[in-house]
Write a protein that holds these residues in place. Structure first.
Motif, PDB file in Angstrom:
ATOM      1  N   GLY A 232       0.832  -1.190   0.000  1.00  0.00           N
ATOM      2  CA  GLY A 232       0.085  -0.065   0.105  1.00  0.00           C
ATOM      3  C   GLY A 232       0.855   1.250  -0.059  1.00  0.00           C
ATOM      4  N   ALA A 233       0.412   2.135   0.915  1.00  0.00           N
ATOM      5  CA  ALA A 233       1.244   3.481   0.813  1.00  0.00           C
ATOM      6  C   ALA A 233       0.919   4.229   2.173  1.00  0.00           C
ATOM      7  N   LEU A 234       1.626   5.222   2.315  1.00  0.00           N
ATOM      8  CA  LEU A 234       1.686   6.097   3.645  1.00  0.00           C
ATOM      9  C   LEU A 234       1.362   7.425   3.060  1.00  0.00           C
ATOM     10  N   ALA A 235       0.484   8.076   3.678  1.00  0.00           N
ATOM     11  CA  ALA A 235       0.276   9.515   3.538  1.00  0.00           C
ATOM     12  C   ALA A 235       0.552  10.427   4.706  1.00  0.00           C
ATOM     13  N   ALA A 263      -0.561   9.298 -11.099  1.00  0.00           N
ATOM     14  CA  ALA A 263      -1.729  10.037 -12.093  1.00  0.00           C
ATOM     15  C   ALA A 263      -3.191  10.055 -11.335  1.00  0.00           C
ATOM     16  N   ALA A 264      -3.260   8.972 -10.705  1.00  0.00           N
ATOM     17  CA  ALA A 264      -4.699   8.875 -10.040  1.00  0.00           C
ATOM     18  C   ALA A 264      -4.656   9.859  -8.672  1.00  0.00           C
ATOM     19  N   ALA A 282      -5.579   6.009  -5.341  1.00  0.00           N
ATOM     20  CA  ALA A 282      -4.626   5.854  -6.282  1.00  0.00           C
ATOM     21  C   ALA A 282      -4.084   4.179  -5.773  1.00  0.00           C
ATOM     22  N   THR A 283      -4.164   3.919  -4.677  1.00  0.00           N
ATOM     23  CA  THR A 283      -3.600   2.511  -4.581  1.00  0.00           C
ATOM     24  C   THR A 283      -4.407   1.521  -5.215  1.00  0.00           C
ATOM     25  N   ARG A 284      -5.544   1.787  -5.481  1.00  0.00           N
ATOM     26  CA  ARG A 284      -6.709   0.878  -6.125  1.00  0.00           C
ATOM     27  C   ARG A 284      -6.384   0.914  -7.725  1.00  0.00           C
TER      28      ARG A 284
END
Length: 308
Positions: A232-235, A263-264, A282-284
């Motif tokens: 996934g990701a961290l914000a 881009a998303a 964006a992860t999706r």
């Protein structure tokens, strides 16, 4: 006044030359690969196409060569609906990426910049009207850093949101980092940036993802997104850090997935989403992009069902 563009991308346009291999060669070794496949790519073009396929109003400032690859690259951008008013032609070769893809879907990439290296601050000055008409302006580092800085200044002066994907990793001035909202990096790019604080890259990579995000914020960006591949990701911003899990999908080819993610992210930020919600979307999109071969050819459209 409403913005003409959701996203303007200032960046690279490459021809991706892709070969599948059972394993990557050791130094001095030769291995056999699959048939060579040529795809339109480049981090800038990938992001522009991905955002346009998702329904965004997108423009690009970039350079292509006057060679055979140039026509392929222009056609791919046009087909996706990207505005080409500032797609410039340079005498000589287009940018090329040499990509090997292993059986696990992971890739190794060598980039020959070609025309991308000739994108200049003067080109930015001539494109100021387009940059000023964007809600979000997206950058990467496959074009010269002085050009990126000039365009980021122009975007900020016009009230556009600046998103920088520090890829491929390279030294950037603190002024550029301070304009980022967010700075987008993967774990290796984060380690490169933090390693310049006096730590080795290995030491930086041993930090927890949350600690990495917090350390990056200390470098000056207004917000940070750290992508973690399948995790996934961290914000992170001044309000704190949030982790976003990625959907579980069968990985075919990771080429260009990070560009689809960025881009998303840019598109949802342009639409006014909070950072954490934009990262979730964006992860999706990034997960959808790894399910097929190639970069731009794997990107979902606004009508496609995204993985959960």
């Amino acid at each position: 006044m409403p913005k003409k563009f959701d996203v303007v991308v200032v960046g690279s346009v490459n021809a991706d030359l892709v070969v599948g291999v059972e394993r990557r060669p050791a130094p001095g070794e030769t291995v056999l690969g699959s048939d060579l496949a040529t795809y339109p790519g480049g981090k800038g073009a990938n992001q522009a196409v991905a955002a346009a396929r998702l329904g965004g109003r997108v423009g690009i400032l970039a350079r292509i060569g006057g060679d055979g690859h140039g026509g392929l690259l222009r056609d791919a951008l046009a087909e996706a609906g990207v505005d080409l008013g500032h797609l410039l032609v340079t005498e000589g070769p287009s940018g090329v990426a040499l990509i090997t893809v292993g059986p696990d879907g992971d890739n190794s990439i060598i980039v020959s910049p070609g025309a991308n290296a000739r994108l200049t601050p003067d080109d930015v000055a001539r494109a100021r009207e387009m940059i000023a008409s964007a809600a979000v302006v997206s950058f990467q580092l496959e074009v010269p850093v002085p050009t990126v800085l000039a365009a980021a200044r122009a975007a900020c002066d016009a009230g556009a949101r600046v998103v920088l994907n520090l890829s491929p990793p390279a030294p950037v001035p603190g002024e550029l980092l301070a304009l980022c909202d967010p700075l987008v990096v993967n774990e290796h790019e984060a380690a490169f940036l933090l390693g310049r604080e006096g730590r080795t890259g290995a030491e930086a990579e041993r930090r927890t993802p949350s600690a990495v995000a917090e350390a990056l914020l200390e470098r000056g960006p207004r917000s940070v997104v750290v992508t973690l591949g399948g995790d996934g990701a961290l914000a992170a911003d001044a309000s704190g850090t949030i982790a976003v899990a990625a959907p579980k999908v069968e990985v075919v080819d990771t080429t260009g997935a990070g560009d689809a993610f960025t881009a998303a992210l840019c598109l949802r930020l342009a639409h006014g989403d909070p950072l954490k919600d934009a990262v979730r979307y964006a992860t999706r999109v990034g997960a959808a992009a790894v399910r097929e071969s190639g970069a731009q050819s794997s990107y979902p459209t606004a009508d496609d069902e995204l993985p959960l």
